[in-house]
Design a protein around this motif. Structure first.
Motif, mmCIF file in Angstrom:
data_model
loop_
_atom_site.group_PDB
_atom_site.id
_atom_site.type_symbol
_atom_site.label_atom_id
_atom_site.label_comp_id
_atom_site.label_asym_id
_atom_site.label_seq_id
_atom_site.Cartn_x
_atom_site.Cartn_y
_atom_site.Cartn_z
ATOM 1 N N ARG A 1 0.835 -1.211 0.000
ATOM 2 C CA ARG A 1 0.000 0.000 0.000
ATOM 3 C C ARG A 1 0.865 1.255 0.000
ATOM 4 N N LEU A 2 1.996 1.197 0.683
ATOM 5 C CA LEU A 2 2.900 2.358 0.670
ATOM 6 C C LEU A 2 3.441 2.586 -0.738
ATOM 7 N N GLU A 3 3.681 1.504 -1.438
ATOM 8 C CA GLU A 3 4.147 1.634 -2.823
ATOM 9 C C GLU A 3 3.071 2.321 -3.669
ATOM 10 N N ALA A 4 1.825 1.897 -3.452
ATOM 11 C CA ALA A 4 0.709 2.541 -4.165
ATOM 12 C C ALA A 4 0.637 4.021 -3.796
ATOM 13 N N ALA A 5 0.855 4.315 -2.509
ATOM 14 C CA ALA A 5 0.796 5.711 -2.049
ATOM 15 C C ALA A 5 1.808 6.560 -2.815
ATOM 16 N N LYS A 6 2.979 6.006 -3.037
ATOM 17 C CA LYS A 6 3.993 6.733 -3.811
ATOM 18 C C LYS A 6 3.507 6.993 -5.231
ATOM 19 N N GLN A 7 2.898 5.972 -5.823
ATOM 20 C CA GLN A 7 2.374 6.134 -7.183
ATOM 21 C C GLN A 7 1.315 7.244 -7.216
ATOM 22 N N PHE A 8 0.529 7.327 -6.171
ATOM 23 C CA PHE A 8 -0.554 8.324 -6.149
ATOM 24 C C PHE A 8 -0.052 9.718 -5.767
ATOM 25 N N GLY A 9 1.191 9.810 -5.266
ATOM 26 C CA GLY A 9 1.712 11.153 -5.044
ATOM 27 C C GLY A 9 2.322 11.448 -3.681
ATOM 28 N N ALA A 10 2.379 10.466 -2.789
ATOM 29 C CA ALA A 10 3.076 10.698 -1.517
ATOM 30 C C ALA A 10 4.567 10.822 -1.802
ATOM 31 N N ASP A 11 5.233 11.776 -1.140
ATOM 32 C CA ASP A 11 6.683 11.872 -1.364
ATOM 33 C C ASP A 11 7.475 11.275 -0.208
ATOM 34 N N VAL A 12 6.804 10.941 0.874
ATOM 35 C CA VAL A 12 7.462 10.255 1.991
ATOM 36 C C VAL A 12 6.554 9.101 2.400
#
Lengths: 346, 346, 346, 346
Positions: free
Chosen positions: A204-215
């Motif tokens: 899910r954290l990987e998905a978060a990065k794809q969606f735009g989280a930078d940390v």
């Protein structure tokens, strides 16, 4: 017609049912072209939502074509392509008049697939059609707008706008499931300096990065508070969005924010949390909760139409309506299947 | 040291002057590493700003290194790299305490290069150092932050924030010079559905597209009102930003907006405009004016630091400080040279 | 029934007309128990409002009893006592959904006694009954609530709330006719430090004092700017409310306010004003205009009901409905008769 | 000079101490003409505030005359009559620049009588004099302004403004001690329809009525929720202000508010509370906490000066400074003595 019918805890079937018909002059009947499944549907199936009676057709999100309208309906007509919102609005009570449709006192609010039959069906009756349906702008396919029936306005209104995100903010989003990812999507609209996603699952954290989280932070390995403070001169996040629904993550949110910061709760909670007023009373914090009101639906439709918002990546699996049972199976095993949202199309 | 000195209407020179020194305990002396020229400097040179006396060093934007500080200065120290803001803030008066530093009653406001010596020099004395200088975050070069001394906070505060731009809005920006382009840059932070740039010069409209406008209109060939109405279901823009400074463009703004819309004036006006109250009185419009207050400078620095904001493309020409006369020549002939902002570095 | 009918410029009569009947399912028919006359009615009679056709029944303010309702009406029923608002709201368009009923795109807005037959009659048809009528709380007589049909929400929304009055403010109200007095009444709700009334007629200034102004200025004898500056450490008023509708008083408002101040225009203007942008561009001012939206009507009803708001002193003369011609005569000669508002009761 | 010195848990004395002197250039020395005792002083005396060391002079509220100022002080001068605020503001940090002085990062915040010597003395050193002292308007005596040093801005900012009270609201204030009464005083400035005071002591409820509550509830005899719902069409209060500081009353506040309502916590809490997210997550509630920032002090001074605000009735007992021990005795036995606030004058 055929529909996905709840028959009591643990029981559902895709089966024949009578066609819906106009009951009130303000109703419309919609032919569903696309619908989806929400985590709340799984709660109902578990029996966690006793208000929902056996025999109920589930589902509260759809895109479809208006089939017929009641005699008092003036803003949509047969043939119109519409978004069916998870929230119905009587349009007359004090809450509806303030744009707070989720708190409707006139028979609306969240009722579809809960107190009345829902959208996981070939046809659905939608009450208060004039104030609960949204015309789909030309040129947008079902997949481009279906997420605006619930998940996007929920994350945007209850997380992003309630949280008061402003340009330059540091935003911590606790929980990177579909709602957390939708909160990331919404948060970006206000240009925060940092979007920090926190979750126990690396996928899910990987998905978060794809969606735009930078940390990204996995609290099973890292201390979220420490990392957030390092990023913020020791102060804490401007805004924390709770997108899980348990007391631990809520309490984490109250620890992650700076003095003057905001906690916006989006998660669905079944139990109380502890509020550490002995620490928080001096810290000028603001905590908000909320059911989606869907006042933002026209705004989000404009943004999809102008190309500023693309929510198609939420759809990880596609099925025909008749495959609803299979779709439920995939969606309910999200950890294995990687499902975010499943699309059921006619 | 050497500095660019105004010697009366039409006269300027890069020449030797005494080094500045600490006058008040709250002063700092800054060694300028980068400065730039503003349209206002050209106004002063024309003699349009009688408050500015002959002998004045011009310039109100800089990045530099703190050389010395007065005894009451506590937040910056020699060696610190700082942004010198166009606005000085006493930090004590009612306006400063409300964040409205541009309206400072305690001796601040816009004074640099206007009422006291400015930044187009090797050294500059900055009053009220604690509340008027901003530490440059590590890793950012001069060119990345210099635009935050004036043009970006001006467009952001007076245009974008005063205009109340929200996600999904249609924003019309009248004037696509440096301030109009900065307004486009700032507007994007709030995710409008459409940014419409309006200008008589095709080259500026081309720049507007590069900066993020999705619709461009040249009123010498097209009717702006018609195009804006077509884009907005006949209603008009949510927000219009005036970035020219003449009555015609101001009045155009009041015609371009929808009922309930906002006109944010950023332009510098020398003459009155006509306000068509006979049309506007029923239309729920909001009109704002403003000098930059620079309350947004810390926010904009965070956004540059996190990579969300990049203002380097405003710099079209680079010079050494000693080439200030040449830099003025290029900047004052912007229509020919294509200059947006010129950088003078030590 | 009988009604006050406009028959072209300068012509009106109290005469027999057919009873109104339900046209749309969302209509109601109201038996008028109290109505009043507005300055706008006099404008129509002069022929200044060409949209109003001969044969039109005038009046847009009433209290009455619901006689019959259309089949889609759900929130009021025959026998209910209601306030008929000057603004009708379709409840479905984007403006109505934002509470901006005055800008209704669905056939509402100000229509009563203007585009459709009005309230100066024994019976009136009110469209969009569910979103345009307000139940009168038990125990309140007609005279206590009739002013909430127009004048109070107009002054409150367009003057007081648009002006952003806050506790401790100095508020200048230019014009002390009925709307100016209603603005004083509304301003007091936010506890300004000073309410300054400005008018050329001493009798109106005397009324302003009765309504709550603590400073009165007659510009024929005194310089308003000087007095306002003396009261405000030389800065100017926080808020100025224009309640006359001519360019001179509007321009006075823009001179009376401090940097950062607000001008809220309530006056009905027939001609443009000059906006001195050459002075105002640096002063952080906000100027608003507006037609009443009546979003505040429920709030004002609560305040009347709880005894916080008493508007009966606006009624200076009382007539029976059948004396409508006499009431018009008294109201149209307000300078002589001292009329503020006249009440016509059944 | 003489002062009230804390000598460890349970120990205090009015005794001789050295005169304070200027330490930093931004300090002032004030000759105290009036001071008072706060509940927090009693907490310190109990030993509940370990940060406060033995030897500390207590007190954080005063009116006095400027005796001397540091060399960098520009806005007050010897002889000026000033209000000494409970909160000191460095005026330079990010929080001070946002008006959030209570969260000062530059050495201010609440420090007087806590981390540095306080106001229960003949003389007091006040750091950051330019941004922490307030000139007393001519004509106001000590007793008229002393309450603005802490209790009024606390109740106004943290209760009334954080709670977002608007005209027509129903406001429930839980706790009718001095802070609750100050919240009633502040709430009235925004014209709520109802102010409901809730307390277990009838004497305090009686005081609440005197201060402006129109409904009083003693939960030992009556069910607060039932009464509030009856007053509000079954919905609940718009705003609830917690003015006690224990978890029971906080939780009561969360039950008293309507969907969309606000809980503003003012109470000082020593223990956590339970937050019933399982009920609240759908109810669109906003909960705020806060230490006073004193941004409202100039506003409140204006209101006292214009006669809109009179806080003298908070003073129930008067003493000379040298009677400080007796004043503590009376204040600490408030239940018996009926003390709200005690005044100590020079």
């Amino acid at each position: 017609m055929q529909a996905l019918v709840y028959s009591g805890p643990g029981q559902k079937s895709w089966t024949d049912v009578p066609d819906p018909r106009i009951i009130d002059e303000t109703d419309a009947i919609i032919r569903v072209t696309a619908t989806t499944i929400c985590g709340t549907d799984l709660h109902i199936l578990k029996g966690d939502v006793p208000d929902t009676e056996a025999g109920r057709i589930l589902g509260h999100e759809a895109v479809g074509i208006v089939e017929t309208v009641g005699s008092a309906v003036t803003t949509v007509k047969p043939g119109d392509r519409v978004l069916v919102s998870c929230v119905s609005a009587c349009g007359r009570c004090r809450y509806c008049r303030e744009g707070s449709y989720g708190q409707c006192l006139g028979g609306g609010g969240w009722i579809l697939g809960y107190k009345i039959d829902g959208t996981q069906a070939e046809l659905v009756r939608t009450p208060f059609a004039d104030t609960s349906l949204y015309l789909v702008p030309d040129g947008l396919d079902d997949e481009s707008v279906l997420m605006l029936a619930d998940i996007l306005p929920t994350a945007y209104e209850v997380g992003v706008v309630n949280g008061g995100i402003r340009p330059g903010d540091t935003v911590a989003i606790v929980g990177a499931g579909p709602i957390g990812l939708a909160a990331i999507t919404g948060a970006k609209m206000f240009s925060p300096a940092h979007i920090i996603a926190i979750d126990l699952a690396d996928s899910r954290l990987e998905a978060a990065k794809q969606f735009g989280a930078d940390v990204i932070i996995n609290p099973s390995r890292e201390d979220a508070e420490t990392i957030v403070r390092e990023l913020t001169d020791g102060l804490g996040a401007d805004v924390a969005i709770e997108a899980v629904g348990v007391s631990d993550t809520f309490e984490m949110c109250t620890r992650l924010i700076r003095p003057g910061g905001h906690v916006a709760n989006v998660g669905v909670h079944g139990k109380p949390a502890t509020l550490h007023l002995e620490d928080l009373w001096t810290r000028n914090v603001t905590i908000t909760t909320g059911l989606v009101d869907t006042w933002s639906t026209p705004t989000l439709l404009k943004l999809v139409h102008s190309g500023q918002l693309d929510t198609r990546s939420f759809v990880t699996h596609r099925f025909e309506l008749g495959q609803a049972m299979e779709a439920y199976d995939v969606f309910s095993r999200a950890a294995e299947t990687g499902a975010l949202k499943v699309l059921l199309h006619a």
